[in-house]
Design an enzyme around this catalytic site. Structure first.
Site, PDB file in Angstrom:
ATOM      1  N   MET A  30       0.634  25.001  71.754  1.00  0.00           N
ATOM      2  CA  MET A  30       1.418  23.838  72.174  1.00  0.00           C
ATOM      3  C   MET A  30       2.640  24.297  72.970  1.00  0.00           C
ATOM      4  O   MET A  30       3.646  23.576  73.054  1.00  0.00           O
ATOM      5  CB  MET A  30       1.825  22.998  70.958  1.00  0.00           C
ATOM      6  CG  MET A  30       0.654  22.329  70.273  1.00  0.00           C
ATOM      7  SD  MET A  30       1.102  20.842  69.322  1.00  0.00           S
ATOM      8  CE  MET A  30       2.235  21.535  68.140  1.00  0.00           C
ATOM      9  N   LEU A  33       6.164  29.319  73.920  1.00  0.00           N
ATOM     10  CA  LEU A  33       5.513  30.557  73.502  1.00  0.00           C
ATOM     11  C   LEU A  33       6.503  31.610  73.010  1.00  0.00           C
ATOM     12  O   LEU A  33       7.648  31.705  73.479  1.00  0.00           O
ATOM     13  CB  LEU A  33       4.689  31.130  74.655  1.00  0.00           C
ATOM     14  CG  LEU A  33       3.609  30.201  75.235  1.00  0.00           C
ATOM     15  CD1 LEU A  33       2.845  30.926  76.334  1.00  0.00           C
ATOM     16  CD2 LEU A  33       2.663  29.701  74.156  1.00  0.00           C
ATOM     17  N   HIS A  37       2.396  34.097  69.726  1.00  0.00           N
ATOM     18  CA  HIS A  37       1.364  33.654  70.668  1.00  0.00           C
ATOM     19  C   HIS A  37       0.875  34.816  71.535  1.00  0.00           C
ATOM     20  O   HIS A  37      -0.323  34.973  71.787  1.00  0.00           O
ATOM     21  CB  HIS A  37       1.917  32.567  71.596  1.00  0.00           C
ATOM     22  CG  HIS A  37       2.307  31.302  70.912  1.00  0.00           C
ATOM     23  ND1 HIS A  37       3.614  30.889  70.839  1.00  0.00           N
ATOM     24  CD2 HIS A  37       1.573  30.359  70.280  1.00  0.00           C
ATOM     25  CE1 HIS A  37       3.666  29.737  70.194  1.00  0.00           C
ATOM     26  NE2 HIS A  37       2.447  29.397  69.835  1.00  0.00           N
ATOM     27  N   GLY A 147      -3.131  32.125  64.619  1.00  0.00           N
ATOM     28  CA  GLY A 147      -2.211  32.868  63.774  1.00  0.00           C
ATOM     29  C   GLY A 147      -2.339  32.494  62.312  1.00  0.00           C
ATOM     30  O   GLY A 147      -2.550  31.325  61.970  1.00  0.00           O
TER      31      GLY A 147
END
Length: 281
Positions: A30, A33, A37, A147
């Site tokens: 989303m 970052l 990420h 993650g």
């Protein structure tokens, strides 16, 4: 790095690449970052031929409209970071592109949407399932990388793939932490410097639980952790749960349990943070 904003364009390009025998690795995000990420991107690049990152703030998974409005967005910065880390393809769709009409699908997520995040954020995981299923259909990845900070979400994605009969390998990647131990999250950008410092107590507390559990009961250890976190002004624990590593069933006693995961959600001021740690006894 190629950037696509429409479904048709990215599907056409990916069809060309997979037609050449390229394996696609996908990292849905989303935006906003951070190193977490980027670690997913690095893993995708190592394990597949073509790395694809999507940036889309999904309104369907926000049960709090204010949280959606305040969610950090900076496409220009995100694209620069992805370019610097040699991402191959970025998918940057608009809300209308992803949801040209209301998505009324309901997914069978079992008990996963009724505990922890599902309990406190009703509808959240249905929203996650909707957007991820759309993205999987668009990108058609061989592997997708998520993650482990979002431990329950990872379980939901695996369930989604299973019930949908998708042939996608879901790869869970380690939590990346700030220097003070706080799990990296896009929401960390909303913390004041003081809150950022205070939030370190979350991980600082739960990482002590393995030792604590050698001398106290499960309920006593949970109560201690909650009291410790809440002792920091501005921090309020929403939940602490010990759950099975695979099905996330809540664990009430340790009689036959040697490994499980502690999941926690804490409000730091107005910012809601989550974290988890695997515990071995």
């Amino acid at each position: 790095m190629e950037i696509f904003k429409t479904i048709d364009d990215i599907k056409t390009r990916l069809s060309q690449l997979t037609g050449e025998g390229k394996a696609v690795g996908f990292v849905p995000t989303m935006g906003a970052l951070h190193k977490g990420h980027l670690s997913l991107l690095e893993t995708a690049k190592k394990e597949t031929d073509i790395s694809v990152v999507s940036i889309f703030v999904n309104p369907a998974q926000f049960n709090d409209k204010d949280d959606f409005i305040k969610y950090p967005r900076n496409d220009e910065r995100d694209l620069l970071l992805l370019s610097q880390h040699f991402c191959d393809i970025v998918f940057l769709p608009s809300e209308n592109e992803m949801y040209p009409e209301p998505d009324k699908r309901v997914f069978d997520l079992g008990s996963l949407e009724n505990i922890m995040e599902g309990k406190f954020r009703p509808g959240h995981f249905q929203g996650v399932a909707k957007v991820v299923s759309k993205l999987f259909d668009i990108v058609k990845p061989h592997k997708a990388f998520f993650g482990q900070k979002d431990f329950q979400q990872l379980a939901v994605i695996k369930r989604l793939v299973d019930v949908s009969g998708l042939k996608i390998e879901i790869v869970g990647c380690p939590i990346i932490r700030e220097e003070n131990g706080l799990a990296m999250s896009s929401r960390n950008q909303r913390l004041t410097p003081g809150e950022f410092s205070d939030a370190s107590i979350i991980y600082g507390t739960i990482k002590q639980l393995p030792v604590k559990l050698k001398s106290t009961s499960l309920s006593e250890a949970k109560a201690w952790a909650e009291k410790t976190i809440n002792s920091c002004p501005g921090l309020v624990t929403e939940y602490i749960e010990m759950v099975d590593n695979e099905n996330l069933a809540v664990i009430d006693n340790l009689t036959h349990t040697h490994s499980f995961t502690c999941c926690v959600a804490v409000f730091c001021g107005k910012v809601r943070l989550i974290d988890n740690i695997q515990i071995f006894l």
